[in-house]
Scaffold this active site. Structure first.
Site, PDB file in Angstrom:
ATOM      1  N   CYS A   6       0.835  -1.209   0.000  1.00  0.00           N
ATOM      2  CA  CYS A   6       0.000   0.000   0.000  1.00  0.00           C
ATOM      3  C   CYS A   6       0.870   1.259   0.000  1.00  0.00           C
ATOM      4  O   CYS A   6       1.756   1.417   0.841  1.00  0.00           O
ATOM      5  CB  CYS A   6      -0.911  -0.026   1.229  1.00  0.00           C
ATOM      6  N   CYS A   9       0.622   3.214   3.313  1.00  0.00           N
ATOM      7  CA  CYS A   9       1.355   2.516   4.387  1.00  0.00           C
ATOM      8  C   CYS A   9       2.855   2.781   4.234  1.00  0.00           C
ATOM      9  O   CYS A   9       3.561   2.971   5.239  1.00  0.00           O
ATOM     10  CB  CYS A   9       1.075   1.019   4.366  1.00  0.00           C
ATOM     11  N   HIS A 103      -6.222   3.154   0.763  1.00  0.00           N
ATOM     12  CA  HIS A 103      -5.952   3.284   2.204  1.00  0.00           C
ATOM     13  C   HIS A 103      -6.774   4.511   2.603  1.00  0.00           C
ATOM     14  O   HIS A 103      -6.556   5.602   2.041  1.00  0.00           O
ATOM     15  CB  HIS A 103      -4.451   3.480   2.440  1.00  0.00           C
ATOM     16  N   HIS A 105      -8.440   7.761   3.426  1.00  0.00           N
ATOM     17  CA  HIS A 105      -7.852   9.090   3.595  1.00  0.00           C
ATOM     18  C   HIS A 105      -8.918  10.151   3.447  1.00  0.00           C
ATOM     19  O   HIS A 105      -9.871   9.993   2.687  1.00  0.00           O
ATOM     20  CB  HIS A 105      -6.712   9.331   2.601  1.00  0.00           C
ATOM     21  N   HIS A 107      -9.312  14.043   2.328  1.00  0.00           N
ATOM     22  CA  HIS A 107      -8.729  15.234   1.707  1.00  0.00           C
ATOM     23  C   HIS A 107      -9.211  16.450   2.498  1.00  0.00           C
ATOM     24  O   HIS A 107     -10.424  16.578   2.729  1.00  0.00           O
ATOM     25  CB  HIS A 107      -9.230  15.407   0.274  1.00  0.00           C
TER      26      HIS A 107
HETATM   27  P1  5GP Z   1      -8.131   9.477  -4.074  1.00  0.00           P
HETATM   28  O1  5GP Z   1      -8.394   9.692  -5.526  1.00  0.00           O
HETATM   29  O2  5GP Z   1      -7.776   8.046  -3.766  1.00  0.00           O
HETATM   30  O3  5GP Z   1      -9.213  10.019  -3.174  1.00  0.00           O
HETATM   31  O4  5GP Z   1      -6.886  10.403  -3.729  1.00  0.00           O
HETATM   32  C1  5GP Z   1      -5.573   9.968  -3.733  1.00  0.00           C
HETATM   33  C2  5GP Z   1      -4.735  11.200  -3.564  1.00  0.00           C
HETATM   34  O5  5GP Z   1      -3.410  10.797  -3.250  1.00  0.00           O
HETATM   35  C3  5GP Z   1      -4.645  12.072  -4.806  1.00  0.00           C
HETATM   36  O6  5GP Z   1      -5.109  13.386  -4.528  1.00  0.00           O
HETATM   37  C4  5GP Z   1      -3.152  12.058  -5.172  1.00  0.00           C
HETATM   38  O7  5GP Z   1      -2.683  13.293  -5.635  1.00  0.00           O
HETATM   39  C5  5GP Z   1      -2.508  11.668  -3.852  1.00  0.00           C
HETATM   40  N1  5GP Z   1      -1.258  10.937  -4.020  1.00  0.00           N
HETATM   41  C6  5GP Z   1      -1.049   9.884  -4.849  1.00  0.00           C
HETATM   42  N2  5GP Z   1       0.225   9.445  -4.736  1.00  0.00           N
HETATM   43  C7  5GP Z   1       0.819  10.239  -3.797  1.00  0.00           C
HETATM   44  C8  5GP Z   1       2.143  10.278  -3.260  1.00  0.00           C
HETATM   45  O8  5GP Z   1       3.025   9.481  -3.583  1.00  0.00           O
HETATM   46  N3  5GP Z   1       2.392  11.237  -2.326  1.00  0.00           N
HETATM   47  C9  5GP Z   1       1.425  12.122  -1.922  1.00  0.00           C
HETATM   48  N4  5GP Z   1       1.785  13.028  -1.007  1.00  0.00           N
HETATM   49  N5  5GP Z   1       0.179  12.119  -2.417  1.00  0.00           N
HETATM   50  C10 5GP Z   1      -0.121  11.187  -3.347  1.00  0.00           C
HETATM   51 ZN    ZN Z   2      -2.252   1.181   3.750  1.00  0.00          ZN
END
Ligand code: 5GP
Ligand code: ZN
Length: 112
Positions: A6, A9, A103, A105, A107
């Protein structure tokens, strides 16, 4: 309670670098790598939970702790106070919910 495959993680474990916003025993917060807003950070439980779909009443204390921290961290990161300022807290869940990283999260996005 980590998933070795992950991304988040690995970030929590420090195996992938991140710009830390906050850390305690249960929560890690860091700047999003591709911000959608002037202020955009992610809050994650250190426990690997794939999404909101896996949340049960046993996670209530963890969820309460994490969400109660969000307003404090948002102001610390530069969001202006309610009601003139403010921020958005978003949790994408599943493919049709736009979730890319599995995982859990939150925003936190704000700024002018
Ligand atoms: P999701 O679309 O799953 O809600 O959001 C995933 C978020 O993780 C995205 O906004 C993306 O920019 C962020 N993200 C993806 N890979 C990384 C990374 O390696 N480092 C950081 N800091 N953010 C990441
Ligand atoms: Zn995880």
């Amino acid at each position: 309670m980590q998933d070795p495959n992950c991304l988040f993680c690995k970030i929590i474990a420090g195996k992938i670098p991140s710009k830390k916003v906050y850390e305690d025993e249960h929560v890690y917060a860091f700047h999003d790598i591709a911000p959608w807003a002037p202020i955009h950070f992610l809050m994650v439980p250190k426990l690997h939970i794939p999404s909101m779909a896996q949340i049960t009443p046993e996670n209530s204390a963890l969820m309460g702790h994490l969400l109660a921290l969000a307003p404090k961290l948002a102001l610390e990161q530069g969001c202006r106070p309610y009601p003139e300022g403010g921020y958005r807290i978003v949790t994408n869940t599943g493919a049709e919910g736009g979730q890319e990283v599995h995982h859990l999260h939150f925003h936190v996005m704000g700024g002018p």
